[in-house]
Design an enzyme around this catalytic site. Structure first.
Site, PDB file in Angstrom:
ATOM      1  N   CYS A 106       0.847  -1.245  -0.050  1.00 60.34           N
ATOM      2  CA  CYS A 106      -0.078  -0.053   0.102  1.00 60.34           C
ATOM      3  C   CYS A 106       0.658   1.151   0.081  1.00 60.34           C
ATOM      4  CB  CYS A 106      -0.921  -0.207   1.218  1.00 60.34           C
ATOM      5  SG  CYS A 106      -2.033   1.412   1.251  1.00 60.34           S
ATOM      6  N   CYS A 134     -25.849   9.607 -15.711  1.00 62.71           N
ATOM      7  CA  CYS A 134     -24.933  10.007 -14.758  1.00 62.71           C
ATOM      8  C   CYS A 134     -23.420   9.355 -15.086  1.00 62.71           C
ATOM      9  CB  CYS A 134     -25.137   9.745 -13.392  1.00 62.71           C
ATOM     10  SG  CYS A 134     -24.042  10.272 -12.073  1.00 62.71           S
TER      11      CYS A 134
END
Length: 283
Positions: A106, A134
């Site tokens: 990470c 959308c």
């Protein structure tokens, strides 16, 4: 060491953490090598990057010998640093089951620089333009496809330049909410993209999409050439043969305008799934 900004110092030197979903490499899909922001040492290959939806770039492997693991003082996590200069990268986790390697580096985007492969920009990239209600939901699904490098939410098809979201919503600019899809044609074809587009929104709805009603939300494809037009017409014919009354309109490609930054990767930032789009097999 190159001159670092205050935020870069906070993360790289003082071992801070970049806020989730704001890093420039969180959703980056270009091919290349990620190097240390400070010393330029190659750390990760793009082929080892994967989507974990955690808010930071994730890799399941590093370049051999490039990354050093250091237990945090409290023993709860394992820090990862550049083995060459010691710059803070992030943390490494195991046992989460994201990939067969069962490892997740990470990493803070701010600790990295991406050196892109030359062919990625010159030879293989193509662009497609789809409007399906959308733009948040269309972007959400298309950016997950292998071979898609980037999906940008924006506006297309209107009669004013540089429209804002407010302009499109309230000033009748004629634009549709749409996405620009940057894809590698050596990995995914235009027809494959278009098929997915027809399966992640309702192409039979004429004046909007789901709860979003209005001309800016209609279903449309903006084609750049006759080959794309032929593909879209062929797919519509197949859908109509399958019993669907298709409302999707075909337009010539016009200038595309990127929407405001808060519209980009909306669901990733929000940490939720698209509420007005979903997958329905139609082919």
């Amino acid at each position: 060491m190159e001159r670092l900004s205050e935020e870069e110092k906070r993360v790289i030197i003082e071992k801070g953490t970049e806020r989730p979903f704001i890093g420039k490499y969180t959703n980056e899909k270009s091919e290349g090598t990620y190097v240390c922001k400070v010393c330029g040492t190659p750390l990760y290959k793009s082929s080892d990057k994967f989507e974990s939806n955690c808010g930071w770039p994730s890799f399941d492997d590093e370049i051999k010998g490039a990354v050093k693991r250091v237990p945090d003082a409290d023993g709860k996590r394992i820090e990862i640093v550049c083995a060459t200069c010691g710059a803070h990268l992030g943390h490494v986790f195991q046992g989460e089951g994201f990939t067969p390697k069962d490892t997740r580096h990470c990493v803070n985007s701010i600790s990295l620089e991406l050196v892109k492969k030359e062919h990625d920009a010159k030879n293989s990239l193509s662009y497609a333009y789809f409007a399906g209600g959308c733009f948040w939901g269309v972007e959400y699904y298309l950016e997950k496809l292998k071979g898609v490098k980037e999906v940008i939410s924006g506006f297309i098809g209107g009669h004013t330049k540089n429209p804002t979201y407010h302009d499109v919503l309230y000033s009748k600019t004629g634009h549709l909410e749409a996405v620009e899809v940057v894809y590698d044609k050596s990995e995914i074809s235009y027809e494959e993209l278009a098929k997915v587009f027809f399966e992640i929104h309702d192409p039979t709805q004429a004046i909007g999409q789901g709860p979003d009603i209005g001309e800016q939300y209609i279903s449309g494809v903006f084609v750049s050439n006759e080959e794309e037009r032929k593909i879209i017409l062929g797919l519509i014919s197949k859908l109509e043969t399958n019993g669907y009354k298709i409302a999707t309109k075909i337009f010539d490609k016009k200038e595309f305008y990127k929407a405001e930054e808060y519209h980009q990767n909306y669901y990733e930032k929000k940490g939720s799934k698209a509420y007005c789009h979903g997958y329905t097999k139609r082919f």
